[in-house]
Design a protein around this motif. Structure first.
Motif, PDB file in Angstrom:
ATOM      1  N   VAL A  47      11.056  -1.526   3.079  1.00 22.00           N
ATOM      2  CA  VAL A  47       9.986  -1.082   2.062  1.00 22.00           C
ATOM      3  C   VAL A  47       8.944  -0.655   3.097  1.00 22.00           C
ATOM      4  O   VAL A  47       8.400   0.650   2.583  1.00 22.00           O
ATOM      5  CB  VAL A  47       9.555  -2.222   1.357  1.00 22.00           C
ATOM      6  N   VAL A  48       8.430  -0.960   4.397  1.00 17.31           N
ATOM      7  CA  VAL A  48       7.564  -0.500   4.982  1.00 17.31           C
ATOM      8  C   VAL A  48       7.655   0.970   5.644  1.00 17.31           C
ATOM      9  O   VAL A  48       6.899   1.769   5.633  1.00 17.31           O
ATOM     10  CB  VAL A  48       7.078  -1.390   6.102  1.00 17.31           C
ATOM     11  N   VAL A  49       9.121   1.140   5.961  1.00 15.96           N
ATOM     12  CA  VAL A  49       9.280   2.342   6.364  1.00 15.96           C
ATOM     13  C   VAL A  49       9.683   3.329   5.354  1.00 15.96           C
ATOM     14  O   VAL A  49       9.527   4.489   5.474  1.00 15.96           O
ATOM     15  CB  VAL A  49      10.859   2.061   7.062  1.00 15.96           C
ATOM     16  N   ILE A  50      10.335   2.891   4.165  1.00 19.29           N
ATOM     17  CA  ILE A  50      10.485   3.752   3.094  1.00 19.29           C
ATOM     18  C   ILE A  50       9.560   4.361   2.318  1.00 19.29           C
ATOM     19  O   ILE A  50       9.516   5.540   1.831  1.00 19.29           O
ATOM     20  CB  ILE A  50      11.787   3.281   2.398  1.00 19.29           C
ATOM     21  N   TYR A  51       8.473   3.464   2.194  1.00 19.44           N
ATOM     22  CA  TYR A  51       7.545   3.706   1.111  1.00 19.44           C
ATOM     23  C   TYR A  51       6.489   4.904   1.176  1.00 19.44           C
ATOM     24  O   TYR A  51       6.411   5.523   0.466  1.00 19.44           O
ATOM     25  CB  TYR A  51       6.753   2.393   0.820  1.00 19.44           C
ATOM     26  N   PRO A  52       6.100   5.057   2.610  1.00 18.67           N
ATOM     27  CA  PRO A  52       5.244   6.297   2.983  1.00 18.67           C
ATOM     28  C   PRO A  52       5.932   7.448   2.656  1.00 18.67           C
ATOM     29  O   PRO A  52       5.297   8.332   2.382  1.00 18.67           O
ATOM     30  CB  PRO A  52       5.039   5.706   4.379  1.00 18.67           C
ATOM     31  N   LEU A  53       7.576   7.493   2.952  1.00 16.78           N
ATOM     32  CA  LEU A  53       7.920   8.825   2.714  1.00 16.78           C
ATOM     33  C   LEU A  53       8.165   8.843   1.435  1.00 16.78           C
ATOM     34  O   LEU A  53       8.166   9.933   0.773  1.00 16.78           O
ATOM     35  CB  LEU A  53       9.437   8.491   3.441  1.00 16.78           C
ATOM     36  N   TRP A  54       8.453   7.921   0.603  1.00 19.67           N
ATOM     37  CA  TRP A  54       8.586   8.219  -1.051  1.00 19.67           C
ATOM     38  C   TRP A  54       7.369   8.386  -1.541  1.00 19.67           C
ATOM     39  O   TRP A  54       7.045   9.387  -2.494  1.00 19.67           O
ATOM     40  CB  TRP A  54       9.115   6.678  -1.671  1.00 19.67           C
ATOM     41  N   PHE A  55       6.161   7.911  -0.914  1.00 16.11           N
ATOM     42  CA  PHE A  55       4.798   8.398  -1.570  1.00 16.11           C
ATOM     43  C   PHE A  55       4.455   9.589  -1.454  1.00 16.11           C
ATOM     44  O   PHE A  55       3.871  10.430  -2.196  1.00 16.11           O
ATOM     45  CB  PHE A  55       3.782   7.330  -0.842  1.00 16.11           C
ATOM     46  N   VAL A  56       4.918  10.218  -0.166  1.00 14.49           N
ATOM     47  CA  VAL A  56       4.784  11.372   0.201  1.00 14.49           C
ATOM     48  C   VAL A  56       5.312  12.477  -0.894  1.00 14.49           C
ATOM     49  O   VAL A  56       4.958  13.491  -1.323  1.00 14.49           O
ATOM     50  CB  VAL A  56       5.055  11.905   1.680  1.00 14.49           C
TER      51      VAL A  56
END
Length: 318
Positions: A47-56
């Motif tokens: 989640v910590v790795v994927i969420y910032p990418l998903w948010f962008v």
């Protein structure tokens, strides 16, 4: 004639009892707790790795007002492609894409043409000066001339404001050379060379017809490394390129961002107008991130199976 059946061997004293994989191992409650903790930690890391990418991604086509107020968290809100329209309406973006594709494709091709033969030659035990040459290659990893001497050298070579400044100076990556050399040493049996000599193949023919077809994993890995390096090359365009029509995509995207930030700053104290300009600039920023990384994200899945194999080169010794 009756078919013969194989009876299980009679166990002798001291023989090991074979492990039956169908019989579940006895697990203590502590084992289950440890498994749960491990899976929870792994899920949190993902989640910590994927969420910032998903948010962008979702912020790039959500309403910028919703993004700035924190209402966009997991799913896009009030879908708005204004940022992408602003980015793609600039004709420089297509020039930057064209230049970067040319620099990346031509540069990667040259990198592979130079790196693979050099790595294969350095992997040969019968090549006596290989240790000296490898030392000279490795020396350049730790000591370089610096920015000013490099600039003067490129100027004397007429590489300034020239597309070849993206390609020729980085024709060989020493790190990739060492990786390829390790692959050839550990993964290509010497018996193949002996068989090729018996069949009358020259050394060059052995490299082209036998070694290269067996090296798809390392070729995919090095190709991806080199391509990503060329695609993300920002510093070369910043220092050595002056003509706008020769700028790579990364420089074009930076100029678009700076232009919108300047417009936002020039809005002054216009109240709501200034706020809207800032929100649009933020949306453009997210769009620029997607535009610059999307081609690599599309390319990677096709090379993933080779990449996973190639990065394990030398990890297991038989």
């Amino acid at each position: 004639m009756a078919s013969a059946t194989v009876s299980p061997a009679v166990k002798k004293s001291g023989d090991e009892i074979p492990f039956n994989k169908h019989v579940a191992q006895h697990r203590e409650p502590a084992d289950w707790v440890a498994d749960i903790v491990i899976w929870v930690l792994l899920a949190l890391i993902v989640v910590v790795v994927i969420y910032p990418l998903w948010f962008v991604v979702i912020a790039s086509f959500s309403n910028p007002a919703m993004v700035s107020t924190g209402k966009v968290t997991v799913l896009p809100v009030d879908i708005n492609f204004g940022g992408y329209e602003k980015v793609f309406s600039d004709s420089r973006i297509w020039i930057g894409y064209k230049n970067t594709i040319i620099y990346s494709v031509v540069g990667t091709a040259l990198n592979m043409i130079v790196t693979l033969p050099a790595a294969f030659a350095l992997s040969r035990v019968d090549f006596k000066p290989r240790r000296v040459i490898l030392f000279l290659f490795t020396f350049t990893m730790y000591f370089a001339g610096g920015l000013i001497p490099s600039y003067l050298l490129y100027k004397d070579l007429n590489l300034l404001d020239n597309m070849w400044v993206f390609i020729l100076p980085g024709a060989v990556s020493v790190w990739n050379l060492i990786i390829a050399r390790s692959f050839f040493e550990t993964s290509i049996p010497e018996e193949l060379h002996d068989a090729a000599q018996i069949d009358g193949l020259s050394f060059f023919g052995y490299f082209l017809k036998i070694v290269i077809p067996l090296s798809s994993a390392i070729i995919a890995v090095l190709g991806l490394y080199y391509f990503v390096g060329h695609w993300n090359d920002y510093f070369t365009g910043l220092i050595y390129i002056r003509t706008d029509t020769k700028q790579p995509l990364q420089m074009v995207l930076q100029n678009i961002l700076l232009a919108n930030q300047t417009q936002q700053g020039g809005a002054g104290n216009g109240g709501q107008s200034a706020l809207q300009q800032q929100q649009l600039a933020d949306q453009i920023k997210y769009g620029v991130i997607i535009v610059s990384t999307a081609p690599l994200l599309i390319l990677y899945p096709f090379l993933q199976k080779y990449f996973n194999k190639g990065v394990m080169i030398g990890a297991v010794k038989g």
